[in-house]
Design a protein around this motif. Structure first.
Motif, mmCIF file in Angstrom:
data_model
loop_
_atom_site.group_PDB
_atom_site.id
_atom_site.type_symbol
_atom_site.label_atom_id
_atom_site.label_comp_id
_atom_site.label_asym_id
_atom_site.label_seq_id
_atom_site.Cartn_x
_atom_site.Cartn_y
_atom_site.Cartn_z
ATOM 1 N N VAL A 78 0.940 -1.050 0.032
ATOM 2 C CA VAL A 78 -0.073 0.002 -0.011
ATOM 3 C C VAL A 78 0.847 1.396 0.145
ATOM 4 N N GLY A 79 0.828 2.176 -1.161
ATOM 5 C CA GLY A 79 1.650 3.162 -1.016
ATOM 6 C C GLY A 79 0.610 4.524 -1.479
ATOM 7 N N GLY A 110 -6.647 2.249 6.482
ATOM 8 C CA GLY A 110 -6.386 3.368 7.257
ATOM 9 C C GLY A 110 -4.837 3.756 7.426
ATOM 10 N N HIS A 111 -4.090 3.153 6.669
ATOM 11 C CA HIS A 111 -2.540 3.739 6.573
ATOM 12 C C HIS A 111 -2.069 4.002 5.136
ATOM 13 N N LEU A 163 -0.017 -5.725 13.511
ATOM 14 C CA LEU A 163 -0.655 -6.012 12.502
ATOM 15 C C LEU A 163 -2.164 -6.397 12.985
ATOM 16 N N GLU A 164 -2.163 -6.895 14.227
ATOM 17 C CA GLU A 164 -3.597 -7.323 14.604
ATOM 18 C C GLU A 164 -4.706 -6.116 14.835
ATOM 19 N N PRO A 165 -4.184 -5.049 15.423
ATOM 20 C CA PRO A 165 -5.558 -3.833 15.157
ATOM 21 C C PRO A 165 -5.732 -3.615 13.895
ATOM 22 N N ILE A 166 -4.988 -3.646 12.834
ATOM 23 C CA ILE A 166 -5.279 -3.352 11.438
ATOM 24 C C ILE A 166 -6.163 -4.175 10.913
ATOM 25 N N VAL A 167 -5.873 -5.442 11.024
ATOM 26 C CA VAL A 167 -6.955 -6.775 10.272
ATOM 27 C C VAL A 167 -7.784 -7.224 11.219
ATOM 28 N N ALA A 168 -7.397 -7.576 12.359
ATOM 29 C CA ALA A 168 -8.178 -8.550 13.312
ATOM 30 C C ALA A 168 -9.631 -8.147 13.194
#
Length: 324
Positions: free
Chosen positions: A53-54, A83-84, A150-155
């Motif tokens: 993601v860029g 969100g990033h 990682l977990e807060p982004i995709v969990a």
């Protein structure tokens, strides 16, 4: 008047975002490791991908370095919504069967050019690592820290991008349960190690194998004189036999020569299955091969079979039977 100095340290310049990261590849071992330093996950049966993601652009890159963004368009579209501004996810693209198991044959169909019963939007991306985030290269961090980011982004997501869950369990017990449920196997990863590209002992894979008996209906000669290239195998189906693929590994050269001599004694011009294959030698279906294999392909063939032994076909009780 002199300007007051600030005690705030200067921010470090951002790390350059890699155009491609060669993935860390797990080493195959016979059994799960022991110890609290290891984290366990399901071994997914799909395509290994990194999602880059860029600013204004998302790229989906295969293990071999090919840009398959167009083929995984729903994954790329959802990655923009995480969100990033900058991020690199490492994971596996899969299609799940009716029991929730990843099925490589279904994935191939969903990606195929021919009309398929499977919509490309059925392809899920299970993220299991985070390699870059918001201007920071995370590969130097231990796995435990990368997973915490990682977990807060995709969990908890139920879209096409999901988290590959770590399982808190004894490795042997987890492996046993995975095999009982028909999974391909499990992966073990050292929690305290940074991310290194290439095949590493920090990541281990333990595969479930299946073992069954199949009728030998012929063989393909090897390019080595006097040896066998592949055994042609069949399973029971109704009152007859159905071809289930070829097996080309599991014997020594000496064993291969002896096996060919044995099969040449029972050659026939009337194949026991409906199969046309140039150069094939067909035999009477009176011998049975034991074979280990990983799974079945979508078109009903053995995946990665390996020869384990041979016996006479005294009866069909032990021969694998295909369900109609």
């Amino acid at each position: 008047m002199a300007r007051a100095s600030s005690n705030k340290p200067p921010e470090a310049p951002p790390d350059p975002m890699p155009a491609r990261i060669e993935p860390c590849v797990a080493t195959l071992v016979d059994k799960p490791p022991k110890g609290r330093d290891w984290a366990f996950e399901v071994k997914w049966d799909g395509y290994r991908l990194t999602v880059h993601v860029g600013p204004g652009r998302v790229r989906v890159i295969t293990r071999g370095g090919y840009d398959w963004t167009d083929r995984f368009a729903p994954i790329a579209a959802e990655a923009r919504q995480l969100g990033h501004e900058t991020m690199i996810l490492d994971g596996e693209a899969v299609v799940l069967d009716g029991q929730g198991r990843s099925d490589f044959g279904l994935l191939q169909r969903a990606l195929g050019r021919k009309p398929s019963l499977h919509d490309p939007r059925e392809i899920l991306f299970f993220a299991f690592d985070l390699l870059y985030l918001d201007g920071r290269d995370l590969r130097r961090l231990p796995l435990a820290d990368r997973r915490r980011l990682l977990e807060p982004i995709v969990a908890g997501r139920d879209g096409v991008i999901r988290l590959s869950e770590e399982v808190e369990a004894d490795g042997d017990e987890f492996f046993r349960i995975a095999c009982e449920h028909g999974l391909e196997g499990i992966v073990a990863k050292r929690r305290d190690k940074p991310y290194h590209s290439g095949r590493r002992p920090d990541w281990l894979k333990i595969k479930c194998v299946r073992r069954d008996s199949f009728v030998i209906v012929g063989y393909e000669p090897s390019t080595v004189p006097g040896a066998i290239g592949r055994l042609l195998l069949a399973a029971r189906q109704g009152e007859g036999l159905a071809y289930v693929g070829g097996c080309g590994t599991g014997w020594t050269y000496h064993e291969s020569v002896k096996l060919r001599e044995l099969l040449d004694e029972i050659r026939t011009d009337r194949p026991a299955v409906a199969l046309r294959r140039k150069g094939a030698v067909f035999v009477r279906p009176v011998l049975v091969a034991e074979a280990e294999y990983r799974a079945w392909t979508q078109d009903g063939k053995l995946r990665h079979p390996s020869f384990k032994g041979i016996r006479e076909r005294a009866d069909d009780a032990g021969v694998f039977e295909l369900q109609r």
